[in-house]
Design an enzyme around this catalytic site. Structure first.
Site, PDB file in Angstrom:
ATOM      1  N   LYS A   1     -32.019  10.620   0.084  1.00  0.00           N
ATOM      2  CA  LYS A   1     -31.070  10.984   1.133  1.00  0.00           C
ATOM      3  C   LYS A   1     -31.562  12.138   1.996  1.00  0.00           C
ATOM      4  O   LYS A   1     -30.835  12.606   2.868  1.00  0.00           O
ATOM      5  CB  LYS A   1     -29.723  11.359   0.496  1.00  0.00           C
TER       6      LYS A   1
ATOM      7  N   ARG B   1     -16.800   9.851  -9.660  1.00  0.00           N
ATOM      8  CA  ARG B   1     -16.690   9.205  -8.349  1.00  0.00           C
ATOM      9  C   ARG B   1     -15.742   8.014  -8.425  1.00  0.00           C
ATOM     10  O   ARG B   1     -15.759   7.260  -9.401  1.00  0.00           O
ATOM     11  CB  ARG B   1     -18.066   8.722  -7.875  1.00  0.00           C
TER      12      ARG B   1
ATOM     13  N   PRO C   1     -22.999   9.344   5.139  1.00  0.00           N
ATOM     14  CA  PRO C   1     -24.374   8.850   5.196  1.00  0.00           C
ATOM     15  C   PRO C   1     -24.930   8.509   3.818  1.00  0.00           C
ATOM     16  O   PRO C   1     -24.795   9.275   2.872  1.00  0.00           O
ATOM     17  CB  PRO C   1     -25.130  10.017   5.829  1.00  0.00           C
ATOM     18  N   GLU C   2     -25.515   7.322   3.700  1.00  0.00           N
ATOM     19  CA  GLU C   2     -26.251   6.936   2.498  1.00  0.00           C
ATOM     20  C   GLU C   2     -27.672   6.611   2.937  1.00  0.00           C
ATOM     21  O   GLU C   2     -28.037   6.805   4.100  1.00  0.00           O
ATOM     22  CB  GLU C   2     -25.576   5.736   1.827  1.00  0.00           C
TER      23      GLU C   2
END
Length: 258
Positions: free
Chosen positions: A59, A248, A2-3
């Site tokens: 978020k 990342r 989820p973003e």
């Protein structure tokens, strides 16, 4: 995972179902999703309360009641959803709130972030920590202000939730690619035109992603090719570069992005 667009989709779906609904029963099926409360305390503090309109910042999904606020950070696999009474579960439901009509369910396979409780809607910051301005709808002046004086590399800065709230890995790579700026470039090296291009790219990417309810893998998007066996830039055809930036995995075009 989820973003921001996914969480905004959760908020919009719940906005039609939750306001005014009374919580009749709290069922914690897996206490591993609770981060700052216990099953007994959660039930004691929520049962009998009525939900207000859901909110989102970055978020975080914020579900206020006329007492405490329930906060959800979906991590990689979490999904809050409203279900009619008797509806089949989607699987891995860890928390079920039975309402005076229907149920609020939270399903989560990996339980990486989970569910929190804030004393009130105004006490949310004590749970979320410092949050920058929300990326969705962020204007250029505030975007410039958020980046001003930063000394780190671009991608980790954009993903720092205390700088700008809501940008994740996929969104940030897409924004940098559209702005033609390498993700490892120092923020201090950006000029006014670079920042304007980044803001334009962020606005376009977020608007399209929210419309799709996720970061879409469209053919002319970096997201649409990055997971292929031999990914090439959708703009110039050059082979994409891959490395870890700010911890990342990141993709970019070494020809287009400087």
């Amino acid at each position: 995972m989820p973003e921001l667009p996914d969480v905004e989709g959760f908020r919009r779906a719940l906005a039609d179902a939750l306001p005014g609904r009374r919580i009749r029963r709290v069922q914690v099926r897996d206490a591993g999703i609770l981060r700052n409360t216990t099953p007994r305390a959660l039930a004691r503090r929520l049962e009998g309360r009525r939900f207000d309109s859901p909110r989102r910042h970055g978020k975080w999904l914020i579900l206020p009641t006329d007492g405490p606020a329930l906060l959800i950070h979906s991590g990689m696999t979490g999904r809050p959803y409203y279900a009619a009474d008797g509806a089949e579960p989607v699987g891995y439901e860890r928390l079920v709130l039975s309402l005076d009509r229907g149920e609020l369910r939270y399903a989560d396979l990996r339980k990486l972030r989970g569910v929190w409780l804030a004393d009130s809607a105004d006490d949310v910051v004590h749970v979320t920590g410092p949050q920058g301005p929300d990326a969705l709808g962020l204007g250029l002046p505030r975007f410039r202000e958020a980046l001003a004086g930063r000394r780190g590399r671009l991608k980790p800065t954009l993903m720092d939730q205390s700088v700008i709230a809501g940008l994740g890995n996929l969104l940030t790579d897409e924004i940098c690619w559209r702005a033609r700026i390498a993700p490892a470039r120092p923020v201090a090296d950006l000029d006014a035109d670079d920042v304007k291009r980044l803001h334009t790219a962020m606005t376009q990417v977020l608007r399209t992603s929210v419309r799709h309810g996720r970061v879409p893998g469209l053919p002319r998007w970096l997201t649409g090719v990055r997971d292929g066996p031999d990914p090439h830039c959708p703009r110039c055809g050059a082979g994409l570069a891959r490395a870890r930036v700010g911890g990342r995995t990141s993709w970019w075009c070494p020809r287009c992005q400087t």
